[in-house]
Design a protein around this motif. Structure first.
Motif, PDB file in Angstrom:
ATOM      1  N   ARG A 162       0.813  -1.215   0.000  1.00  0.00           N
ATOM      2  CA  ARG A 162       0.000   0.000   0.000  1.00  0.00           C
ATOM      3  C   ARG A 162       0.846   1.264   0.000  1.00  0.00           C
ATOM      4  NH1 ARG A 162      -4.385  -2.358   4.400  1.00  0.00           N
ATOM      5  NH2 ARG A 162      -5.527  -3.653   2.930  1.00  0.00           N
ATOM      6  N   ASP A 241     -15.065   6.906   3.771  1.00  0.00           N
ATOM      7  CA  ASP A 241     -13.973   6.455   2.909  1.00  0.00           C
ATOM      8  C   ASP A 241     -14.188   4.976   2.582  1.00  0.00           C
ATOM      9  OD1 ASP A 241     -11.593   5.970   1.606  1.00  0.00           O
ATOM     10  OD2 ASP A 241     -10.318   6.255   3.368  1.00  0.00           O
ATOM     11  N   HIS A 273     -12.781   8.407  -1.617  1.00  0.00           N
ATOM     12  CA  HIS A 273     -11.679   7.448  -1.502  1.00  0.00           C
ATOM     13  C   HIS A 273     -10.424   8.168  -1.035  1.00  0.00           C
ATOM     14  CE1 HIS A 273      -9.170   4.000  -2.003  1.00  0.00           C
ATOM     15  NE2 HIS A 273      -8.442   4.578  -2.945  1.00  0.00           N
ATOM     16  N   ASN A 274      -9.961   7.802   0.134  1.00  0.00           N
ATOM     17  CA  ASN A 274      -8.740   8.340   0.759  1.00  0.00           C
ATOM     18  C   ASN A 274      -8.903   9.783   1.233  1.00  0.00           C
ATOM     19  OD1 ASN A 274      -7.485   5.911   0.466  1.00  0.00           O
ATOM     20  ND2 ASN A 274      -6.047   6.566  -1.110  1.00  0.00           N
ATOM     21  N   CYS A 275      -9.167  10.708   0.315  1.00  0.00           N
ATOM     22  CA  CYS A 275      -9.320  12.117   0.683  1.00  0.00           C
ATOM     23  C   CYS A 275     -10.440  12.722  -0.150  1.00  0.00           C
ATOM     24  CB  CYS A 275      -8.003  12.873   0.460  1.00  0.00           C
ATOM     25  SG  CYS A 275      -7.948  14.508   1.247  1.00  0.00           S
ATOM     26  N   MET A 315      -2.782   7.056   3.375  1.00  0.00           N
ATOM     27  CA  MET A 315      -2.616   7.303   1.946  1.00  0.00           C
ATOM     28  C   MET A 315      -1.238   7.921   1.720  1.00  0.00           C
ATOM     29  SD  MET A 315      -5.071  10.698   1.822  1.00  0.00           S
ATOM     30  CE  MET A 315      -5.946  10.324   3.339  1.00  0.00           C
ATOM     31  N   GLU A 319      -1.522  12.793  -1.884  1.00  0.00           N
ATOM     32  CA  GLU A 319      -2.971  12.865  -2.069  1.00  0.00           C
ATOM     33  C   GLU A 319      -3.584  14.012  -1.286  1.00  0.00           C
ATOM     34  OE1 GLU A 319      -5.159   9.079  -2.347  1.00  0.00           O
ATOM     35  OE2 GLU A 319      -3.297   8.103  -1.761  1.00  0.00           O
ATOM     36  N   SER A 365       0.519  10.555   6.699  1.00  0.00           N
ATOM     37  CA  SER A 365      -0.713  11.133   6.167  1.00  0.00           C
ATOM     38  C   SER A 365      -1.768  11.279   7.262  1.00  0.00           C
ATOM     39  CB  SER A 365      -1.254  10.265   5.029  1.00  0.00           C
ATOM     40  OG  SER A 365      -1.584   8.964   5.479  1.00  0.00           O
TER      41      SER A 365
END
Length: 396
Positions: A162, A241, A273-275, A315, A319, A365
């Motif tokens: 990841r 998310d 998704h993620n942010c 993440m 991002e 992050s």
């Protein structure tokens, strides 16, 4: 075996009936489908599941029950098959020591894309196990199935590290179930603390206490008193998310989502998704076609909504701070800009994180998002949920 399978489905919360089970047995006896696992799965889903919103729950229960029940393959038959190309490629995957991983360089955002452009121009064939070309199972920053501390995953599955800053493939996410039967009522009880009841609008309900008091004052002459209907005045905007590392936390997120749907009359939900970026969506199955501009969300719901983000904040830092940093698309503005806009629009906001609080210091992050939230990030535990509710209950 099939009786146990039927009971297993009921234990997992699927509303299957004896009549539907008998229909499945009759279809099998009549040989409606071929005798193989794929055909049986399709037949069982068709006969036992009447609501397509429960397909995900059926898939999970089916896989859970039949995992390991399939007969072992014949070794002689295996010798007659050609080995899959993907299996041969993944044999090239290297197991790196800590020293080898530390030796691999992070290229930086601009240099990463510059080198990718060079590789695309130079490479003429498939490659596996190397440290330069776009391939599989190696230490190149481009490809999939290998390891690099910062790269672009092109097709194929993740190796579980990841660390990709971009993923060039179309990924599909599933909606969170809003009817999950909670293993505990504690989440509902915690959310209930946020509810504030108010009497607003036209008089629609008999005020019994006031009626009795007024009648007594009038020496027995009936004096009716009405009052506005009592209702939950709290409004919640829930942003969830999904996908990627959040797949590890689906169960607890579904419990929270289900509890919120039952506790709040005024609840709106969106996925990201993620942010957060320039678009959100309501349905993961149509997220590529039916996106909702984030500006539209900001102009639709007034500032009296409580904003709750749910995500692991895990993440690539790009991002959050880099235009074009989204792992899935090229965003014109960084995620931090959109996060700040949402916090400005909804002052009463928190972030619920399913990752253990003791692990937070290890994610760059996550620390960045927590700082952007003004430290209003709380673990998705009962204690953390209680702290988040108290933060949301304070005057803005």
């Amino acid at each position: 075996m099939l009786i146990d399978f039927f009971l297993h489905l009921k234990q997992r919360g699927l509303p299957v009936s004896v009549t539907e089970f008998l229909t499945l047995l009759e279809a099998l006896q009549a040989r409606v489908v071929a005798v193989d696992s794929e055909s049986f799965y399709l037949l069982a889903r068709t006969t036992l599941v009447k609501d397509e919103s429960r397909y995900d729950l059926f898939d999970a229960a089916f896989g859970e029950y039949y995992q390991g029940l399939a007969a072992a393959p014949d070794p002689l038959a295996d010798l007659q098959r050609a080995l899959p190309r993907e299996w041969l490629e993944l044999l090239a995957k290297r197991v790196l020591s800590a020293e080898e991983r530390a030796a691999l360089e992070k290229l930086g955002w601009d240099e990463l894309f510059k080198r990718l452009e060079e590789r695309l121009a130079e490479q003429k064939e498939r490659h596996a196990g190397g440290s330069k070309w776009i391939g599989t199972g190696g230490t190149s920053p481009f490809g999939h199935g290998g390891y690099h501390p910062e790269g672009i995953r092109i097709g194929g599955p993740s190796a579980g590290n990841r660390t990709a800053v971009k993923v060039w493939e179309k990924r599909e996410y599933q909606n969170l179930a809003d009817d999950v039967e909670l293993g505990t009522r504690n989440i509902k009880v915690a959310l209930r603390r946020l509810r504030r009841f108010a009497r607003q609008g036209a008089a629609t309900e008999l005020d019994l206490d006031a009626t009795i008091a007024g009648t007594a004052r009038n020496a027995g002459t009936l004096d009716l008193h009405l009052r506005p209907e009592r209702h939950n005045a709290v409004k919640v905007l829930l942003c969830l998310d999904v996908g990627g590392s959040m797949d590890d936390h689906v169960r607890v997120c579904e419990e929270l989502f289900s509890a919120a749907r039952s506790e709040f009359k005024h609840l709106e939900h969106y996925y990201f998704h993620n942010c957060v970026y320039e678009n959100l969506w309501r349905d993961n199955r149509r997220r590529h076609d039916e996106r909702v501009p984030t500006w539209q969300v900001l102009h639709t719901y007034p500032a009296d909504y409580r904003l709750i983000f749910v995500g692991d904040a895990t993440m690539s830092p790009y991002e959050i701070i880099q235009p074009g940093g989204s792992v899935e698309h090229w965003n014109e503005e960084p995620g931090a800009a959109w996060l700040k806009r949402m916090l400005a629009a909804y002052p009463r906001a928190v972030w619920l994180n399913p990752v253990r609080e003791s692990h937070w210091p290890h994610s760059h992050s996550l620390r960045m998002v927590r700082e952007l939230m003004g430290e209003r990030m709380f673990p998705l535990t009962l204690d953390g949920l209680g702290r988040a509710i108290r933060a949301l209950s304070r005057p803005s």
